[in-house]
Scaffold this motif. Sequence first.
Motif, PDB file in Angstrom:
ATOM      1  N   UNK A 241       0.817  -1.213   0.000  1.00 58.67           N
ATOM      2  CA  UNK A 241       0.000   0.000   0.000  1.00 58.67           C
ATOM      3  C   UNK A 241       0.854   1.268   0.000  1.00 58.67           C
ATOM      4  N   UNK A 242       2.100   1.167   0.431  1.00 56.36           N
ATOM      5  CA  UNK A 242       2.962   2.340   0.513  1.00 56.36           C
ATOM      6  C   UNK A 242       3.434   2.726  -0.895  1.00 56.36           C
ATOM      7  N   UNK A 243       2.896   3.819  -1.417  1.00 60.31           N
ATOM      8  CA  UNK A 243       3.178   4.197  -2.805  1.00 60.31           C
ATOM      9  C   UNK A 243       4.622   4.626  -3.014  1.00 60.31           C
ATOM     10  N   UNK A 244       5.231   5.241  -2.014  1.00 57.88           N
ATOM     11  CA  UNK A 244       6.639   5.623  -2.144  1.00 57.88           C
ATOM     12  C   UNK A 244       7.514   4.380  -2.257  1.00 57.88           C
ATOM     13  N   UNK A 245       7.188   3.354  -1.478  1.00 65.36           N
ATOM     14  CA  UNK A 245       7.955   2.115  -1.560  1.00 65.36           C
ATOM     15  C   UNK A 245       7.735   1.431  -2.902  1.00 65.36           C
ATOM     16  N   UNK A 246       6.493   1.395  -3.358  1.00 67.32           N
ATOM     17  CA  UNK A 246       6.198   0.787  -4.653  1.00 67.32           C
ATOM     18  C   UNK A 246       6.995   1.475  -5.748  1.00 67.32           C
ATOM     19  N   UNK A 247       7.043   2.786  -5.716  1.00 75.03           N
ATOM     20  CA  UNK A 247       7.796   3.520  -6.728  1.00 75.03           C
ATOM     21  C   UNK A 247       9.279   3.174  -6.692  1.00 75.03           C
ATOM     22  N   UNK A 252       6.915  -2.363 -13.147  1.00 74.81           N
ATOM     23  CA  UNK A 252       5.554  -2.685 -13.603  1.00 74.81           C
ATOM     24  C   UNK A 252       4.621  -2.799 -12.402  1.00 74.81           C
ATOM     25  N   UNK A 253       3.449  -2.183 -12.532  1.00 74.23           N
ATOM     26  CA  UNK A 253       2.467  -2.163 -11.451  1.00 74.23           C
ATOM     27  C   UNK A 253       1.123  -2.614 -12.002  1.00 74.23           C
ATOM     28  N   UNK A 254       0.450  -3.469 -11.222  1.00 71.72           N
ATOM     29  CA  UNK A 254      -0.911  -3.891 -11.551  1.00 71.72           C
ATOM     30  C   UNK A 254      -1.853  -3.357 -10.484  1.00 71.72           C
ATOM     31  N   UNK A 263      -5.858  -1.566 -14.127  1.00 74.49           N
ATOM     32  CA  UNK A 263      -4.835  -0.924 -14.954  1.00 74.49           C
ATOM     33  C   UNK A 263      -3.500  -1.614 -14.731  1.00 74.49           C
ATOM     34  N   UNK A 264      -2.641  -1.534 -15.733  1.00 75.52           N
ATOM     35  CA  UNK A 264      -1.280  -2.055 -15.640  1.00 75.52           C
ATOM     36  C   UNK A 264      -0.340  -1.115 -16.375  1.00 75.52           C
ATOM     37  N   UNK A 265       0.898  -1.057 -15.879  1.00 76.40           N
ATOM     38  CA  UNK A 265       1.896  -0.223 -16.537  1.00 76.40           C
ATOM     39  C   UNK A 265       2.935   0.232 -15.550  1.00 76.40           C
ATOM     40  N   UNK A 266       3.657   1.284 -15.912  1.00 77.87           N
ATOM     41  CA  UNK A 266       4.635   1.862 -14.992  1.00 77.87           C
ATOM     42  C   UNK A 266       3.893   2.601 -13.884  1.00 77.87           C
ATOM     43  N   UNK A 267       4.610   2.975 -12.842  1.00 79.66           N
ATOM     44  CA  UNK A 267       3.988   3.705 -11.746  1.00 79.66           C
ATOM     45  C   UNK A 267       3.382   5.015 -12.242  1.00 79.66           C
ATOM     46  N   UNK A 268       4.094   5.714 -13.100  1.00 75.90           N
ATOM     47  CA  UNK A 268       3.572   6.973 -13.637  1.00 75.90           C
ATOM     48  C   UNK A 268       2.297   6.736 -14.446  1.00 75.90           C
ATOM     49  N   UNK A 269       2.302   5.657 -15.230  1.00 76.14           N
ATOM     50  CA  UNK A 269       1.129   5.366 -16.056  1.00 76.14           C
ATOM     51  C   UNK A 269      -0.098   5.057 -15.210  1.00 76.14           C
ATOM     52  N   UNK A 270       0.058   4.242 -14.179  1.00 78.96           N
ATOM     53  CA  UNK A 270      -1.123   3.887 -13.379  1.00 78.96           C
ATOM     54  C   UNK A 270      -1.569   5.058 -12.511  1.00 78.96           C
ATOM     55  N   UNK A 271      -0.631   5.878 -12.059  1.00 76.78           N
ATOM     56  CA  UNK A 271      -1.020   7.037 -11.253  1.00 76.78           C
ATOM     57  C   UNK A 271      -1.780   8.071 -12.073  1.00 76.78           C
ATOM     58  N   UNK A 272      -1.514   8.109 -13.365  1.00 78.36           N
ATOM     59  CA  UNK A 272      -2.194   9.063 -14.243  1.00 78.36           C
ATOM     60  C   UNK A 272      -3.426   8.472 -14.915  1.00 78.36           C
ATOM     61  N   UNK A 274      -7.105   7.622 -15.318  1.00 78.10           N
ATOM     62  CA  UNK A 274      -8.275   8.293 -14.726  1.00 78.10           C
ATOM     63  C   UNK A 274      -9.088   7.411 -13.786  1.00 78.10           C
ATOM     64  N   UNK A 275      -9.259   6.124 -14.118  1.00 79.63           N
ATOM     65  CA  UNK A 275     -10.029   5.245 -13.239  1.00 79.63           C
ATOM     66  C   UNK A 275      -9.279   4.943 -11.949  1.00 79.63           C
ATOM     67  N   UNK A 276      -7.954   4.815 -12.040  1.00 82.50           N
ATOM     68  CA  UNK A 276      -7.157   4.598 -10.834  1.00 82.50           C
ATOM     69  C   UNK A 276      -7.259   5.807  -9.919  1.00 82.50           C
ATOM     70  N   UNK A 277      -7.192   6.986 -10.498  1.00 85.86           N
ATOM     71  CA  UNK A 277      -7.337   8.213  -9.703  1.00 85.86           C
ATOM     72  C   UNK A 277      -8.678   8.235  -8.984  1.00 85.86           C
ATOM     73  N   UNK A 278      -9.703   7.757  -9.650  1.00 83.64           N
ATOM     74  CA  UNK A 278     -11.042   7.839  -9.079  1.00 83.64           C
ATOM     75  C   UNK A 278     -11.270   6.818  -7.964  1.00 83.64           C
ATOM     76  N   UNK A 279     -10.881   5.538  -8.206  1.00 84.58           N
ATOM     77  CA  UNK A 279     -11.252   4.480  -7.259  1.00 84.58           C
ATOM     78  C   UNK A 279     -10.193   4.207  -6.204  1.00 84.58           C
ATOM     79  N   UNK A 280      -8.948   4.602  -6.465  1.00 82.24           N
ATOM     80  CA  UNK A 280      -7.885   4.230  -5.528  1.00 82.24           C
ATOM     81  C   UNK A 280      -7.179   5.434  -4.922  1.00 82.24           C
TER      82      UNK A 280
END
Length: 283
Positions: A241-247, A252-254, A263-272, A274-280
């Motif tokens: 759950x710790x996003x700094x540690x994940x980064x 690759x992040x799922x 969503x899947x991709x790099x940390x930057x991709x999943x953080x940007x 739109x659905x990830x921003x909304x639900x997580x």
Amino acid sequence: MTVLETAKKLGTFAQEMTKREETFSFLVPDEHPLIDTRHNILLYVEGVNKSFDGFKAINDLNLYIREGELRCIIGPNGAGKTTMMDIITGKTTPDSGQVWLGSNINLLAMNESQIANAGVGRKFQKPTVIECLTVWQNLELAMSGVRTVWATFRAKLTAEQKDKIESVLVLINLADHAALLAGNLSHGQKQWLEIGMLLMQNPKLLLVDEPVAGMTHQEMDKTSELLNSLAGKHSVVVVEHDMDFVRSIASDVTVLHQGHVLAEGTMDQVQNHPEVKRVYLGE
């Protein structure tokens, strides 16, 4: 087996147990079955579903882990992360779908111990080290092929097995604490020891659940170095759950949500995303 055959086997075992200078048969590591990764995929999770009393914990989950990669799995509480790991390790049976180690080992046809022997190791969030034993003894007991405490301490390790323990001690930052009781380690050190115990079993796939929960910043940095060092030699899946540690560790992040991949991709991709921003991320 006849009574005579049973007596002979017991006699042979008793003779082994009285000879400290020998390496016993139960210390010979189990051989993992040959895993077919010709397509560079170690873990296939395809079309998996699982419901508990009407609640769909896993919903048509598809996940592919490449050989030697370090993948982070994130998602809100209830996203299905723990259930996913339970299914992979045989603790939970899915309602439908397929789970394969490589393209030739059907994990759903195996029990928990068979899956572990096939090369799948799991570290739970709370460390489960044996606190009354030393760090060295914990690693020795966890070694592939060893099954009981008493039998372990009656046997003599080979030079290769000693080298294995020593190399793992260095890897998990506990080389200076080999003779220390595990109960006297810090929380972070216990986490490292449990990872080391899994490494003694030579896993192909390592599932790690929230490894930095409760750690200091210094311990988190060392854990990041440890997990990064495992990639390439093992496939490592980290739920965190710790996003700094994940980064700090993930290329690759799922993101799981309601039991499926959002969503899947790099940390930057999943953080940007739109659905990830909304639900997580709550944006």
